[in-house]
Design a protein around this motif. Structure first.
Motif, PDB file in Angstrom:
ATOM      1  N   THR A   2      -2.149   4.089  -3.855  1.00 45.81           N
ATOM      2  CA  THR A   2      -2.454   2.856  -4.593  1.00 45.81           C
ATOM      3  C   THR A   2      -2.436   1.664  -3.647  1.00 45.81           C
ATOM      4  O   THR A   2      -1.809   1.708  -2.584  1.00 45.81           O
ATOM      5  N   THR A   3      -3.098   0.607  -4.081  1.00 47.75           N
ATOM      6  CA  THR A   3      -3.065  -0.682  -3.382  1.00 47.75           C
ATOM      7  C   THR A   3      -2.729  -1.761  -4.404  1.00 47.75           C
ATOM      8  O   THR A   3      -3.331  -1.814  -5.477  1.00 47.75           O
ATOM      9  N   THR A  30       0.843  -1.196   0.000  1.00 50.14           N
ATOM     10  CA  THR A  30       0.000   0.000   0.000  1.00 50.14           C
ATOM     11  C   THR A  30       0.874   1.241   0.000  1.00 50.14           C
ATOM     12  O   THR A  30       1.819   1.339   0.790  1.00 50.14           O
ATOM     13  N   SER A  31       0.571   2.180  -0.884  1.00 50.38           N
ATOM     14  CA  SER A  31       1.302   3.449  -0.910  1.00 50.38           C
ATOM     15  C   SER A  31       0.379   4.570  -0.451  1.00 50.38           C
ATOM     16  O   SER A  31      -0.822   4.572  -0.742  1.00 50.38           O
ATOM     17  N   ILE A  32       0.958   5.525   0.273  1.00 54.03           N
ATOM     18  CA  ILE A  32       0.213   6.648   0.839  1.00 54.03           C
ATOM     19  C   ILE A  32       0.787   7.953   0.306  1.00 54.03           C
ATOM     20  O   ILE A  32       2.016   8.131   0.259  1.00 54.03           O
ATOM     21  N   ASP A  33      -0.070   8.844  -0.115  1.00 55.53           N
ATOM     22  CA  ASP A  33       0.335  10.194  -0.491  1.00 55.53           C
ATOM     23  C   ASP A  33       0.455  11.015   0.796  1.00 55.53           C
ATOM     24  O   ASP A  33      -0.552  11.375   1.411  1.00 55.53           O
ATOM     25  N   TRP A  70       9.071   2.917  -9.274  1.00 53.36           N
ATOM     26  CA  TRP A  70       8.563   3.879  -8.310  1.00 53.36           C
ATOM     27  C   TRP A  70       7.321   4.576  -8.860  1.00 53.36           C
ATOM     28  O   TRP A  70       7.259   4.918 -10.028  1.00 53.36           O
ATOM     29  N   LYS A  71       6.335   4.718  -8.009  1.00 53.98           N
ATOM     30  CA  LYS A  71       5.021   5.310  -8.315  1.00 53.98           C
ATOM     31  C   LYS A  71       4.097   4.341  -9.046  1.00 53.98           C
ATOM     32  O   LYS A  71       2.937   4.657  -9.269  1.00 53.98           O
ATOM     33  N   GLN A  72       4.611   3.151  -9.400  1.00 55.32           N
ATOM     34  CA  GLN A  72       3.779   2.137 -10.031  1.00 55.32           C
ATOM     35  C   GLN A  72       3.729   0.920  -9.109  1.00 55.32           C
ATOM     36  O   GLN A  72       4.311  -0.119  -9.365  1.00 55.32           O
ATOM     37  N   PHE A  73       2.997   1.103  -8.011  1.00 55.49           N
ATOM     38  CA  PHE A  73       3.017   0.119  -6.932  1.00 55.49           C
ATOM     39  C   PHE A  73       1.896  -0.910  -7.010  1.00 55.49           C
ATOM     40  O   PHE A  73       1.756  -1.748  -6.129  1.00 55.49           O
ATOM     41  N   GLY A  74       1.101  -0.851  -8.058  1.00 54.35           N
ATOM     42  CA  GLY A  74      -0.010  -1.787  -8.162  1.00 54.35           C
ATOM     43  C   GLY A  74       0.406  -3.179  -8.565  1.00 54.35           C
ATOM     44  O   GLY A  74      -0.173  -4.175  -8.114  1.00 54.35           O
ATOM     45  N   LEU A  75       1.437  -3.277  -9.412  1.00 56.23           N
ATOM     46  CA  LEU A  75       1.881  -4.580  -9.917  1.00 56.23           C
ATOM     47  C   LEU A  75       3.376  -4.514 -10.195  1.00 56.23           C
ATOM     48  O   LEU A  75       3.878  -3.519 -10.727  1.00 56.23           O
ATOM     49  N   HIS A  76       4.084  -5.572  -9.844  1.00 56.62           N
ATOM     50  CA  HIS A  76       5.536  -5.611 -10.043  1.00 56.62           C
ATOM     51  C   HIS A  76       5.882  -5.691 -11.523  1.00 56.62           C
ATOM     52  O   HIS A  76       5.105  -6.205 -12.330  1.00 56.62           O
ATOM     53  N   CYS A  77       7.071  -5.186 -11.860  1.00 58.88           N
ATOM     54  CA  CYS A  77       7.547  -5.249 -13.238  1.00 58.88           C
ATOM     55  C   CYS A  77       8.509  -6.403 -13.468  1.00 58.88           C
ATOM     56  O   CYS A  77       8.813  -6.750 -14.614  1.00 58.88           O
ATOM     57  N   ASP A  78       8.997  -7.005 -12.414  1.00 56.12           N
ATOM     58  CA  ASP A  78       9.890  -8.156 -12.531  1.00 56.12           C
ATOM     59  C   ASP A  78       9.824  -8.965 -11.248  1.00 56.12           C
ATOM     60  O   ASP A  78       9.449  -8.453 -10.193  1.00 56.12           O
ATOM     61  N   GLU A  79      10.185 -10.222 -11.355  1.00 56.61           N
ATOM     62  CA  GLU A  79      10.119 -11.133 -10.210  1.00 56.61           C
ATOM     63  C   GLU A  79      11.312 -12.065 -10.227  1.00 56.61           C
ATOM     64  O   GLU A  79      11.710 -12.572 -11.277  1.00 56.61           O
ATOM     65  N   PHE A  80      11.905 -12.273  -9.061  1.00 60.58           N
ATOM     66  CA  PHE A  80      13.052 -13.157  -8.934  1.00 60.58           C
ATOM     67  C   PHE A  80      12.758 -14.233  -7.902  1.00 60.58           C
ATOM     68  O   PHE A  80      12.230 -13.929  -6.828  1.00 60.58           O
ATOM     69  N   ILE A  81      13.085 -15.460  -8.246  1.00 63.18           N
ATOM     70  CA  ILE A  81      12.993 -16.536  -7.262  1.00 63.18           C
ATOM     71  C   ILE A  81      14.301 -16.523  -6.488  1.00 63.18           C
ATOM     72  O   ILE A  81      15.333 -16.979  -6.971  1.00 63.18           O
TER      73      ILE A  81
END
Length: 408
Positions: free
Chosen positions: A247-248, A236-239, A282-293
Motif C-alpha cells: 500500500t501507499t 509505503t508498505s512492502i509485501d 497494522w495492515k491499514q497503512f493508507g490512512l491514519h486512524c488517529d492523530e495527536f498534536i
C-alpha cells in the motif's frame, strides 16, 4: 523542512558594637537606673541565640538535602563523550554493549554498567561517514552502512569482516533494519529499498518506492509486511513475501521521520517534522486512524518503552514520554543541550540511550515506567502544559516541588 544530520554529512554584620562592662557600669552609675537581675539582662541574649540556633538548623537541613541529592546512588551508566559526531547508536540485544557509529566511518563499542562506560573496541570500517548501525538478533553480527554506499557485516567477538557489499546502492544508504535468518533491509537517499540475504551476493529484490530518502523502516514478528517512512511525506508498505508494494498512504505534507509498534504490534505510530503523531492500524497503512498534536518542534526519533508508552525527541533536545492509549503527556525523561539524533533501548529494557549534536551519548534509567503505567487515570483531565514540563525520575533536572518537599 527540517533536515536530519544524515542528509548533510561533510558548553550583617549589623555594625553595632557590643557594650563593654565598664560602659554598662558607668552608665548605671551616671543615670542611677535600678539594678536588674542577671536573668533579666541575659534574656534578650538567650532569645537571639535561640533564633540563631533555629536558623542554623534550617541551614543544616538545606545543606543536608543538597548533599543527599548529590550523593544519591547512580542508577544509570555515565555519559559517553566522543571526539567525532555520532550518527547512530545501537544496543546489543544480548550483552551490555552499545555501538556508536560516527561521522568518520568508525564504530566504537562500549561496555556499560552503572559504574562506568568502557571502550572495548574500535572498528575502522568505512571511508565515509556512517549512516546506520544494527546488531542481528543474536548480538553476534554487527551491520553498518555509510555514505560510501557499502554494507558491512562484522563479527562482534573477533572483529573480523564477514561480508562486504560494495556499491550496494546507487545512492548512499540512509537506514536499515535486520530481519530473521541473516536477512537485512536497506533504504537509500533516493527512495530505493533492497532486501538482502547474507548468504547471497545479490539482493533478493530492489524496489523504487519514492523520490526522497527512506527515513525509517519497521516490521512485526511475522515479518510479512515492511513499512517505510519517507522524506516525501508518504508511508509505503512492502509485501516481503511477494516482493512488491502493498500500500501507499496519502501525502502528509511533512517529512515522516520515525516509527514504532505498540499494542502487541497492532498499532503503528508515525512521527513527522511538523510535531504530529499519526496512529495507524497494522495492515491499514493508507490512512491514519488517529492523530495527536505532539509538540511545536520536529520529532526526529522515537522508541517504544511499553505496549502503551513512547519516548520521543528531536530539535529541542528534550526526551519526552507520552502514553498513547489514552493519549497523555507524562513528562521529561531527560535532556540534551542540542538536538537529539537517535534513541535506542537496552536489551533488558532498563535504559534508553540518546545521542545529540554535541557528540555525547547519555543513558536514562526508565525502569519506573512499569509502575507509572498502572497509575494513569484514563478519566482524569490532562493538564498538558504542566505535564510537558514535568520532570520524571530519570531527568537530570528535578522539579522544585520534589526537592523542597523534604524540607517542609
Amino acid at each position: 523542512m527540517t533536515k536530519n544530520f544524515k542528509e548533510f554529512d561533510d558548553s550583617s554584620d549589623d555594625n553595632s558594637s557590643d557594650m563593654s562592662m565598664e560602659d554598662f557600669n558607668s552608665d548605671n552609675d551616671e543615670d542611677e537606673e535600678p539594678n536588674h537581675s542577671n536573668e533579666e539582662i541575659s534574656k534578650p541574649m538567650e532569645d537571639d541565640a535561640q533564633i540563631d540556633y533555629e536558623d542554623s538548623e534550617d541551614d543544616d537541613e538545606l545543606v543536608r538535602a543538597i548533599k543527599e541529592e548529590k550523593n544519591k546512588l547512580r542508577d544509570h551508566p555515565p555519559s559517553i563523550t566522543s571526539d567525532d559526531f555520532i550518527v547512530d547508536i545501537s544496543f546489543n540485544p544480548i550483552k551490555n554493549i552499545i555501538a556508536l557509529a560516527n561521522i568518520v566511518g568508525d564504530v566504537l563499542l562500549y561496555e556499560y554498567s552503572n559504574d562506568e562506560t568502557k571502550l572495548i573496541d574500535t572498528h575502522e570500517l568505512h571511508l565515509q561517514p556512517c549512516r546506520s548501525v544494527e546488531f542481528d538478533d543474536d548480538g553476534l553480527i554487527m551491520y553498518t552502512t555509510a555514505k560510501d554506499k557499502a554494507i558491512m557485516a562484522t563479527d562482534v567477538t573477533t572483529g573480523k569482516l564477514k561480508h562486504c557489499y560494495e556499491n550496494a546502492h546507487n545512492e548512499p544508504v540512509y537506514t536499515m533494519l535486520t530481519l530473521d535468518n541473516g536477512k537485512l533491509v536497506t533504504g537509500d537517499d533516493e527512495g530505493t529499498v533492497k532486501l538482502w540475504d547474507m548468504r547471497k551476493s545479490d539482493p533478493i529484490f530492489s524496489l523504487k518506492i519514492g523520490e526522497d530518502h527512506i527515513s525509517d523502516m519497521v516490521t512485526n514478528d511475522a515479518q510479512k509486511y515492511l513499512v517505510c517512512s519517507g522524506g516525501d511525506g508518504i508511508l509505503t508498505s512492502i509485501d516481503l513475501k511477494a516482493s512488491k508494494i502493498y500500500t501507499t498512504s496519502e501525502d502528509y505534507n511533512t517529512e515522516l521521520t520515525c516509527m514504532g509498534l505498540f499494542r502487541s504490534d497492532t498499532k503503528l505510530l508515525v512521527a513527522g517534522t511538523n510535531g504530529k503523531l499519526y496512529l495507524f492500524n497494522w495492515k491499514q497503512f493508507g490512512l491514519h486512524c488517529d492523530e495527536f498534536i505532539g509538540y511545536k518542534h520536529a520529532i526526529q526519533c522515537m522508541v517504544p518503552i511499553t505496549q502503551n508508552i513512547v519516548v520521543s525527541s528531536g530539535e529541542d533536545g528534550i526526551l519526552r514520554a507520552a502514553h498513547m492509549f489514552p493519549q497523555r503527556q507524562l513528562g521529561i525523561v531527560g535532556q540534551h543541550k542540542l538536538p537529539v539524533e537517535c534513541l535506542d533501548i537496552s536489551h533488558d529494557g532498563q535504559y534508553i540511550a540518546s545521542c545529540s549534536h554535541d557528540n555525547d551519548v547519555k543513558f536514562w534509567n526508565i525502569s519506573y515506567f512499569e509502575s507509572i503505567e498502572s497509575l494513569i487515570d484514563v478519566n482524569q483531565k490532562q493538564n498538558k502544559r504542566r505535564d510537558l514540563s514535568n520532570n520524571l525520575p530519570s531527568s537530570s533536572v528535578k522539579n522544585a516541588s520534589d526537592f523542597f518537599s523534604g524540607l517542609l
